[in-house]
Every structure is written in C-alpha cells, then in structure tokens.
Write a protein that holds these residues in place. Sequence first.
Motif, PDB file in Angstrom:
ATOM      1  N   UNK A   1       0.854  -1.196   0.000  1.00 45.20           N
ATOM      2  CA  UNK A   1       0.000   0.000   0.000  1.00 45.20           C
ATOM      3  C   UNK A   1       0.884   1.239   0.000  1.00 45.20           C
ATOM      4  N   UNK A   2       0.864   1.977  -1.113  1.00 44.58           N
ATOM      5  CA  UNK A   2       1.606   3.228  -1.213  1.00 44.58           C
ATOM      6  C   UNK A   2       0.754   4.403  -0.762  1.00 44.58           C
ATOM      7  N   UNK A   3       1.382   5.401  -0.125  1.00 50.63           N
ATOM      8  CA  UNK A   3       0.657   6.536   0.432  1.00 50.63           C
ATOM      9  C   UNK A   3       0.649   7.721  -0.542  1.00 50.63           C
ATOM     10  N   UNK A   4      -0.429   8.466  -0.497  1.00 51.21           N
ATOM     11  CA  UNK A   4      -0.495   9.713  -1.255  1.00 51.21           C
ATOM     12  C   UNK A   4       0.417  10.745  -0.585  1.00 51.21           C
TER      13      UNK A   4
ATOM     14  N   UNK B   1       4.751  21.077  -1.573  1.00 54.53           N
ATOM     15  CA  UNK B   1       3.392  21.574  -1.758  1.00 54.53           C
ATOM     16  C   UNK B   1       2.694  21.116  -3.012  1.00 54.53           C
ATOM     17  N   UNK B   2       3.375  20.339  -3.854  1.00 51.17           N
ATOM     18  CA  UNK B   2       2.786  19.843  -5.094  1.00 51.17           C
ATOM     19  C   UNK B   2       2.541  18.340  -4.994  1.00 51.17           C
ATOM     20  N   UNK B   3       1.433  17.837  -5.586  1.00 49.43           N
ATOM     21  CA  UNK B   3       1.180  16.389  -5.558  1.00 49.43           C
ATOM     22  C   UNK B   3       2.346  15.622  -6.186  1.00 49.43           C
ATOM     23  N   UNK B   4       2.804  14.582  -5.515  1.00 54.22           N
ATOM     24  CA  UNK B   4       3.934  13.787  -6.001  1.00 54.22           C
ATOM     25  C   UNK B   4       3.529  12.348  -6.290  1.00 54.22           C
ATOM     26  N   UNK B   5       2.865  11.715  -5.326  1.00 46.62           N
ATOM     27  CA  UNK B   5       2.454  10.329  -5.476  1.00 46.62           C
ATOM     28  C   UNK B   5       0.964  10.193  -5.194  1.00 46.62           C
TER      29      UNK B   5
END
Length: 767
Positions: free
Chosen positions: A485-488, A493-497
């Motif tokens: 399970x990978x985390x968001x 400050x920018x979406x990465x995963x």
Amino acid sequence: MKLYSLFISLFILLSSFDTMADIPAIKGRVTDADTQAPLAGATLSIPELRISVVSNQNGEYHFPSLPSKGRFLIEVKFIGYKSVVQTINTTSLASVDFKLEKSVIEVQEVVVTGTLNSSMNTKNSTSVAVVNKADLLRLPSNNIVDAISRIPGVSQITTGAAISKPVIRGMSYNRVITLSDGVKQEGQQWGDEHGIEIDQYRADRVEVLRGAASLLYGSDAMGGVINIIDPLPPSEGEIKGEFLTNYATNNGLSGTSAMIEGNSNGFVWRGRGSYKNAFGYNTPDYRLPNSGFHETNLSSQIGFNKAWGYVHLDLSSFRQKLGLPEFERNESGQFILEPEEEGEEGTVMSPSLYKTRNLFTPLQDIRHYKAALNSYVLLGEGKLRSTIAFQNNQRRELEESETDPSLFFDLKTYSYDLKYYFKELNSWERVIGVSGAFQNNKNKAEELLVPDYDSYDLGAFAYTKKTWTNTTFNAGLRFDYRNIDGKQMEEEGEPKFSAFSNNFSNISGAIGFTHEINSTFNLKANIGSAFRAPNVAELSTDGIHEGTARYEKGNPNLDPERSIYADAAVSYHTSKMNIFLNAYNNYIHQYIYLRRLSDNEIIDDHEVYHYVQDNANLYGFEAGLTLHPVSLIHFENSFSLTRARNNSTKDNLPFTPAPVLRNELRFEPEFKNLQNTWFSIGLDNVFKQNHVDVLETPSPAYTLVNASFGTTVKLGSQTLQLSVSANNLFDKAYIDHLSRFKNDGFLNPGRNISFGLFVPLVLSGVK
C-alpha cells in the motif's frame, strides 16, 4: 524498547523449556585410519543443533548433552584429512570412533546447512558453493559480496570499492536474497547504489545457493540465496576469540575486528566489534576522489544449547558512510569541483582531497540495526525451528549538506519464519512451514523518490524428501501473498504520489533429484517454478536517484514475475582431481526492467526511463577443474557464462556479467617451523561482453594477474596466520562491465597489495 522487551521475554521463555532428558555423553576417539595415531584438534560438529567439540591430545571427544531421541548428522574435520559425515541415532548410540583418511585435495564442503535440512552436498539437489573462513581470510576484499564474487556463477555490480550488489547467474537486486542470522536482509536493495549492510568479518562460512529458491524463501529468491553463517558456539567450558587486521595499499583500507565467545554449561555468548576505513582508490591513471568509506560494526549473541535444542538471540549494529565520486574532469584530466554559482567555471580539486579519509558530499550515511531470535526445539518426535526478527534500515543520501539529507528512507521490517519437521518415516523427511513479514517505510527528507508505504507478506509451504542408498528425491509446493500500500504524498506543496494498493499471489513448486553413480560420480537435477512480486521502486518511483543520471518512473500496473526453470549438475571427484559442470535455463514471464519510451521525454535535463515488462530467458553454465597431482601442487580452474535475452524485443538484458575464466596455481610446501604455507599465482581472464542492452555499450576483454602468499607461525602454543596478496599485479587499466562507474568513464582499481594477520585465541578450555 517495547520490541526489545518482547525479544527478551521470548528468549527467557524458550530458554526455560527443559522437558527433554539428557542422555549419557556421546564420546569416542578420532584417529588416523592408517597409523591409528590420535588426531588432536579435530573438530566434530552437529550443525543442526549448532554445537561443536574439539578432540583432545589423545584424540578423545565427547558431546556432554544431546537430545534423548533423534537422528542427526555429525561432521568430523581435520586439516589434511578427508572429512567424515555420519548419521547418529541418539536413542541408542553412546559411543562412536572416527578414522580419518589423509587427502591431498580439498573437497567441496560435505555438509550444507542453508537448505531445509542439514545434508551432505552430494545428497542435496540444489547447486551450493561454499566459501569457508580460510578462503575469506586468504582472498582480500572490500566487503562480503566482493569476497564471494570469485565463485563460478557469482559476480557483483559495483559502485566503487564500498558498494557491491550480488549477481547470481545474471540476476541481482530483488531477485537475490541475502540471509544473515537466518534472517532475510532488508535494506532498500532495489537501489542501484545500495549495498549489503553486513559485517564481512562475522562470517565463518558463506553458502551460495545458485538457482531459484522460491520454494524455501518465496518472492525475491528467483536468482538464488547468499547465506552468511556465523561460527558455531565453542565447546562447553571453553572461552575463545580472535583478532584480525588487514591493510590494503591501493585505497589505504584498514580493517580490524576482534571477537570473544564462550560456553558455560550450555550458556553461550559472543561479542564482536569491527572497523574499516579507506580513502579514494587508485587507478593506473589517477586516484578517484571521494570513493572512500568508513564502517563500524557491533554484534553480539547470547543463548542456550541444551538437550531440547537451542535458542539464540543475535543483536547487531551496522553503520557505514561512503562517498560518491560524481565529479567532472577538465581537458587535462583533472577533477573539478562544481562552481558555487551557475555559469562560473569549476575549480580544480585540491590534491589534498584525493587521499583524505574525510568524506565530502555527495555521500551516503547508512545505519542498519537488527535483532533476531532463533530457536530449534524438539517437540515429541518432531522438531520446530523458528526465527523472529526486527530490522531498522536508515539510509540517508546527502547531496549538498553533510547534516541535512536530500533523501532519507527509514525502513522497519518485522518478520517471522516457522518450520516443523516431522519424524522421519521410512527414510521420508517431511517439513511444513509458514513465514511472513510486515514493512513500514517512511521518508524523512523533503525530496521524495518512492512514497511512504506498508507491505505485508505471507507464505506457506510443504516439502518432502526421500533418501535411498545412492539416490534422493525431493518435492515441494508453496503459496505466497504480498500486499503493498503506497501513500499519497506531496513534495514542496505539489502532488507527487497517488495512493495505490497492489496484491500479488502465487503458487510455486519444485522437484529435485540426486544420484551417486559411485563414490566419485554424482548427478543433480531440478525443475520448478519461481515467483517475484514487483518492489516499491518498480511500482512507484518518480525522480532522479543520486548517481543514476536518469529520471525513473514506476508503473503501479506491473504484474509479478513468474519463471519456469531447470538446472542440472554433474561432478566427478577422486583423491587427485575434481571436475564439475552445472547448466541452467530460466524462462521468466513478465520480466521487469527499465526502458525509454520516447526519445523526447526529458525531465529536469534527464532522460526518462520507465519500468516495463517483457518475457526473458536466462541460460548458461559453470564448469571447473581442480588438479592436485601431488601434495605440493594445487591447480584450480573455473569458467562461467551467462546469456540473458529479452524474448519480446530480441535484445539482451542489462547488467549481464561477461564470461570469465579463472586459473590459480598454488604451491603448498611443508616447512619445519611453518604450517599451512602457500604461494599462488592466478589469472582472471574476462572476455569481451558484446551481448549488451540497448542502453549499454560493449566492454572489452581484459586479463588480471594476482599473486598471494600465506603461512601459519606458531609461537609457543599461540598461532599467527600471516598473508600477503596482490590483486591486478601489473596495474592493468580496465572497466568491468558491471561497474556503475562505466558510464562516467572511471576505471576500476589498479594494483592492490593487501597484508593480513589473523590470531585465533583459546583463553580457557581445550587447547
């Protein structure tokens, strides 16, 4: 602290288990088969119970405490004699004598402990190669993988002198498992420049299982297993130790290790401390700055060896700092430092930085802590073997600041492994087992390469083995399940995963066969399936990893790799000659690798590579010939070849080792006041590697000349083992195909002369 309290509680619980009655000590004598003279100092061991004793001046030995019922292999060793292996039945046997025959040729280790059951190598279908303590001391090395890389079929992917990743039959990274303290080493092994966090001086022997071992270990054992084994506890009433030190001229490598251990009425203990330090290594043309390293290791063991079995608690701490030589050179070949301001010219590196032992950025700071509780308990007519472990791997990558890491992975692994051995019935051995692990990985720096994640593994297997007089048959079936399970996560400050959850499962099986045609001729064969779940980097990586010089992107839709493999081995052994031939073929469905999908895809000035899948085929062979016509001469030769093809693109797979032919001529004269003396000269003939991936360039052939000398000096009752070794004696300029410095044009090390001293100590007890 709560976790360590749990380990101590389990240790006390197991150590208090004492329901099995002792039997009278098994005793006897060890003598020369021809002269009947007693052999003092012969080692007798029962590896399954992790106990050993040494014969006294009269050749007498005794095991003071053994299980009241059971069948166990006992191995008897003495230098210059053929080892003897015999199965003993403790239900009725009270005395046994051993007569050893002189032997002028070293045979491969008779007993293999890294498989499900301790067994003679001739009755074990897996292809196993062994490097013992004497070989580890004789061959100079920078780390444990470097020390075993001369085994046929084994090589290493290197990043300078400090980092070595094992390669077995063309497979590496998460396709090869390393075991230490009976525990699978977990240290972000998916990374290109991530080495193995193990003290090389701890090893008493290393067993390398060449070929798929998914039946025993599940996912990640598709290529093979490296089992690093500590020494057996000393005899009861004995306190002993060792001191060793070595120095290498090429990079100033200074290594020192000291150990002390004892056994008091079955209470066993051991403590060891090791330290290594090196500056930048030298090539025939230049010294490579910031390629040095520092390493500090501490380890200990306490436990009980009783009539019901044993329980051992192992604790270890590994800390290593190593430099990454990422520098450019000017037209004169001088290394230059990056300018402080963009647009300025870099300054020529000061000569004082080439041999400094003080590392500077970029560098890595790796720390690995481990606790492992191993037990072997007799339950009724069966046996239960268990391993419960905790590991914490902390990997800091420092690009610009020595205190503020750019990347910081903090990985915690909790694992267990349980095996139950049923009573042997009509020569059928039956084992069932279950194993599992939970991992939690967190990023503790601003830069992200892989997300925080949790993973869970579960596996179960059943295995059986039938032994006839000259033939064995084994078979097994295994089920594996893995969840990741990978985390968001965000970066600056920018979406990465994005969050993801992947589940993988598999059923694999294998059958094996051995047959001893006669006392000199042996056959082995295996066929089966293997499995590997994608690792977190293959599923999710997104960024530039320090030293890779490329932008890598994972694929959360990857399928697991599945393989069908077959291998066979034949060996012929006499008192003066040993010949072997191993052949293998491994077809892998959905092999995972990196590939450019577009020539125009550029991120942060780096070309972008994606993890993709295709079908692949790896095949090859290892062969060897050892001649020992007289006691003075030992002539050893081996050849290894691996081919690795992408069946979909018709290209070759990356990082495939070049064919290599090794020859060593060793003279072993006898001197009046010296023991175990040798002089050797060797050639490493590495062939041209034209079978390369589209991302690689061919590598030319080269030949290295090596030489060594060693002897044992006796000062009263104390022995000193001395050695001098020269690698690349004629200072050949070359770049190995598996060196990660190849793309930078950095040469491999030049001439290296190593000096070694080993002092075994017997402080009390048998001498």
